[in-house]
Scaffold this active site. Structure first.
Site, PDB file in Angstrom:
ATOM      1  N   ASP A 162      80.902  59.426  80.834  1.00 12.39           N
ATOM      2  CA  ASP A 162      80.435  58.125  81.294  1.00 12.39           C
ATOM      3  C   ASP A 162      80.107  58.484  82.695  1.00 12.39           C
ATOM      4  O   ASP A 162      80.350  59.615  83.406  1.00 12.39           O
ATOM      5  CB  ASP A 162      81.207  56.969  81.226  1.00 12.39           C
TER       6      ASP A 162
ATOM      7  N   ARG B 252      79.491  39.695  80.496  1.00 15.07           N
ATOM      8  CA  ARG B 252      79.504  40.897  81.018  1.00 15.07           C
ATOM      9  C   ARG B 252      79.553  40.557  82.561  1.00 15.07           C
ATOM     10  O   ARG B 252      78.651  39.952  83.123  1.00 15.07           O
ATOM     11  CB  ARG B 252      78.133  41.786  80.981  1.00 15.07           C
TER      12      ARG B 252
ATOM     13  N   CYS C  79      77.892  56.485  76.584  1.00 13.96           N
ATOM     14  CA  CYS C  79      77.468  54.892  76.141  1.00 13.96           C
ATOM     15  C   CYS C  79      76.418  54.756  76.880  1.00 13.96           C
ATOM     16  O   CYS C  79      75.549  53.860  76.422  1.00 13.96           O
ATOM     17  CB  CYS C  79      78.699  53.959  77.014  1.00 13.96           C
TER      18      CYS C  79
ATOM     19  N   GLN D 121      81.292  48.558  72.946  1.00 14.29           N
ATOM     20  CA  GLN D 121      80.877  49.695  73.144  1.00 14.29           C
ATOM     21  C   GLN D 121      81.852  50.487  72.334  1.00 14.29           C
ATOM     22  O   GLN D 121      81.164  51.512  71.412  1.00 14.29           O
ATOM     23  CB  GLN D 121      81.001  50.193  74.686  1.00 14.29           C
TER      24      GLN D 121
ATOM     25  N   ARG E  82      74.953  50.029  68.742  1.00 13.07           N
ATOM     26  CA  ARG E  82      75.554  48.706  69.389  1.00 13.07           C
ATOM     27  C   ARG E  82      75.015  47.403  68.618  1.00 13.07           C
ATOM     28  O   ARG E  82      75.569  46.424  68.676  1.00 13.07           O
ATOM     29  CB  ARG E  82      75.023  48.705  71.101  1.00 13.07           C
TER      30      ARG E  82
ATOM     31  N   HIS F 130      85.439  47.574  78.108  1.00 14.52           N
ATOM     32  CA  HIS F 130      84.143  47.567  77.111  1.00 14.52           C
ATOM     33  C   HIS F 130      84.391  47.616  75.933  1.00 14.52           C
ATOM     34  O   HIS F 130      83.917  48.637  75.098  1.00 14.52           O
ATOM     35  CB  HIS F 130      83.187  48.672  77.735  1.00 14.52           C
TER      36      HIS F 130
HETATM   37  N1   CP Z   1      76.287  51.085  77.251  1.00 12.89           N
HETATM   38  C1   CP Z   1      75.945  49.981  77.835  1.00 12.89           C
HETATM   39  O1   CP Z   1      76.815  49.041  77.818  1.00 12.89           O
HETATM   40  O2   CP Z   1      74.759  49.925  78.192  1.00 12.89           O
HETATM   41  P1   CP Z   1      74.062  48.706  79.039  1.00 12.89           P
HETATM   42  O3   CP Z   1      74.625  48.782  80.260  1.00 12.89           O
HETATM   43  O4   CP Z   1      72.496  48.997  79.097  1.00 12.89           O
HETATM   44  O5   CP Z   1      74.391  47.458  78.343  1.00 12.89           O
HETATM   45  N1  NVA Z   2      81.434  52.367  83.206  1.00 11.88           N
HETATM   46  C1  NVA Z   2      79.980  52.051  83.297  1.00 11.88           C
HETATM   47  C2  NVA Z   2      79.492  51.605  82.010  1.00 11.88           C
HETATM   48  C3  NVA Z   2      78.054  51.081  81.838  1.00 11.88           C
HETATM   49  C4  NVA Z   2      77.850  50.788  80.392  1.00 11.88           C
HETATM   50  C5  NVA Z   2      79.848  50.885  84.239  1.00 11.88           C
HETATM   51  O1  NVA Z   2      80.876  49.999  84.307  1.00 11.88           O
HETATM   52  O2  NVA Z   2      78.925  50.760  85.155  1.00 11.88           O
END
Ligand code: CP
Ligand code: NVA
Length: 329
Positions: free
Chosen positions: A233, A110, A277, A140, A316, A137
């Protein structure tokens, strides 16, 4: 060759890496793994497999989903904060990929650049899964599709509206996933936050094959008509914090309210669900919202019976487990 074998050793950097059949195979496998876990059974499908989790950005769900999924199946996941390893600082991403690939059986990344996860996949020799970059993502989206199918018993032909920052990682992967599954996807965003032409073209190519569709609208009322899934989101993704005031101005008319849900025409007949999400700014109980209140969704919608956000969060685990089981050798 059977799909199960075809996926061995493969990475998931964006949903387009999967054929439509492979994507459905992963969703079916996730359903089976969820059912098995619910019945109290644990397995050994990842017995003695080691998984590296490299995080440049914060995470609750993704990190915990990998840990729990690995442990459920007899494997081990190691959390590596990018601040505490040499990645890109004292050691190139390529060298780190080669080192970790000699030790681990799979890796989730990530972070910021899509290029980093691509380098890890190219040089590690083990499956690498994109746990969120600035652009995509995909893990997700697997959980999103699983949750939608649980609620409607199918995917094909359903209308999904993503409302908010239409260019962000979650919106893009959801668009890719819906397009691959023959769904009718609508991105509802202000013009300046609509999906980029290249991302739209890729999704439309998938939709052409699957019998789905991809549309971009700017008017929330119009976008909602006949929607089965309303998805939003955060307005500001990780790494864009400086844009908070600008985004609040741009996206205020796109907040998901009960009025907007009623515009779907499906609020009374149970044919609409709300997804996010997470994490979500729906109340004042966070450092960010204690002064300004809810942003992308009202608390009323977030807490409503048609809001399936916690099923989605649980899913998830099952989808990431399916991905690891299917791809790790
Ligand atoms: N939805 C998601 O990816 O959550 P986190 O940022 O908590 O991993
Ligand atoms: N779009 C958001 C998703 C978090 C799970 C971000 O990138 O922060």
């Amino acid at each position: 060759m059977r799909i199960r074998n075809v996926l061995k050793g493969r990475s998931l950097l964006r949903l387009q890496d999967l054929s439509d059949e492979e994507l459905l195979y992963l969703l079916d496998l996730a359903d089976r793994l969820k059912e098995r876990k619910r019945s109290g059974k644990r397995g050994c499908l990842l017995h003695r497999r080691h998984i590296a989790m490299i995080f440049e950005k914060a995470s609750t769900r993704t990190r915990c989903a990998v840990s729990v999924a690995a442990s459920d199946e007899g494997g081990h996941a190691e959390y590596l904060s990018a601040n505490e390893i040499h990645l890109g600082k004292k050691e190139s991403v390529v060298d780190t990929a080669k080192v970790l690939g000699r030790m681990f059986d799979g890796m989730l990344f990530r972070g910021y650049k899509q290029e980093t996860v691509e380098l890890l996949a190219k040089h590690s020799g083990v499956p690498v899964w994109n746990g969120l970059t600035d652009e995509y993502h995909p893990t997700q989206a697997l959980a999103d599709l699983m949750t939608i199918r649980e609620n409607f018993g199918r995917l094909k032909g359903l209308k999904v509206v993503f409302i908010g920052d239409g260019r962000n990682n979650v919106a893009t992967s959801l668009m890719d996933g819906c397009a691959k599954c023959g769904m009718n996807f609508v991105s509802c965003a202000p013009r300046e936050l609509a999906p980029s032409e290249d991302k739209l073209a890729a999704a439309r190519e998938s939709a052409r094959r699957s019998g789905g569709s991809v549309a971009v609208l700017h008017d929330p009322q119009e976008a909602m008509r006949d929607a089965n899934v309303v998805y939003t989101d955060v307005w500001v993704s990780m790494g864009e914090e400086k844009k908070m005031n600008e985004r609040r101005r741009q996206l205020a008319p796109y907040q998901v309210t009960m009025d907007l849900i009623r515009q779907t025409g499906n609020a009374e007949n149970g044919r609409v669900i709300f997804l996010h999400c997470l994490p979500a700014f729906h109340d004042r109980h966070t450092d960010v919202t204690k002064e300004i209140g809810a942003m992308e969704v009202t608390d009323e919608v977030f807490q409503a019976p048609f809001s399936k956000v916690f099923d989605e969060a649980e899913n998830r685990v099952h989808t990431i487990k399916a991905l690891m089981v299917a791809t790790i050798r």
